[in-house]
Design an enzyme around this catalytic site. Sequence first.
Site: not given
Ligand code: AMP
Length: 189
Positions: A89, A14, A134, A145
């Site tokens: 999400r 993404k 990360r 996740r």
């Molecule tokens: P990502 O980089 O999008 O995978 O996000 C990393 C982490 O940030 C996720 O595993 C969640 O802990 C938090 N996070 C990011 N976006 C959201 C969202 N829209 N809703 C809830 N948690 C989020």
Amino acid sequence: MMNLVIFGPPGAGKGTQAKRLVDERGYIQLSTGDMLRAARKSGSDLGKKVAGIMDRGELVSDAIVIALIDEQLSANPNAPGFIFDGFPRTLAQAEALDKLLQSRGKKVNRVIRLNVDDAALLNRIAMRFKEQGRDDDNPDAFKVRLAAYNNQTAPLLPFYEGKGVLREVNGMDDIDTVAGAVARLLDLD
Ligand code: AMP
């Protein structure tokens, strides 16, 4: 004005595709994950609040991410388009996004789902963990996740399908091929 949700599990590509659209079309990428990581880096109260949740691979509260998106929509009134990356999400987030856009006379125009099978996701994330370190890419957090995606996020697919905005792309292809498919879907209608 394009409001695009780029959709898929963690590791689907993404962020990579969103960045291409930023470069090629000047759209603004709204990645709640990036915003939360920036908050952590800055040492803000918000950053401290979400650190443990993120490291475990769980979702932070809807209210937090909805407020971040609201702020960014207001900060960029003249954007030629937004790419929502990693947001929404949950169903509550998707409904909140509809309201935020509606109040600005806009709507979600497209949801593009990147389809990648679980084995490939595991490989990609294991590689990213090695390369970028990360914390939430470690195998235990990644499992959480992926479960969060399957349980809380995948139910958005019928929500968007019902609105007629959902499109799918084979996310297993190489980056350029996926980008080409995404571009065609954006230009098509
Ligand atoms: P990502 O980089 O999008 O995978 O996000 C990393 C982490 O940030 C996720 O595993 C969640 O802990 C938090 N996070 C990011 N976006 C959201 C969202 N829209 N809703 C809830 N948690 C989020």
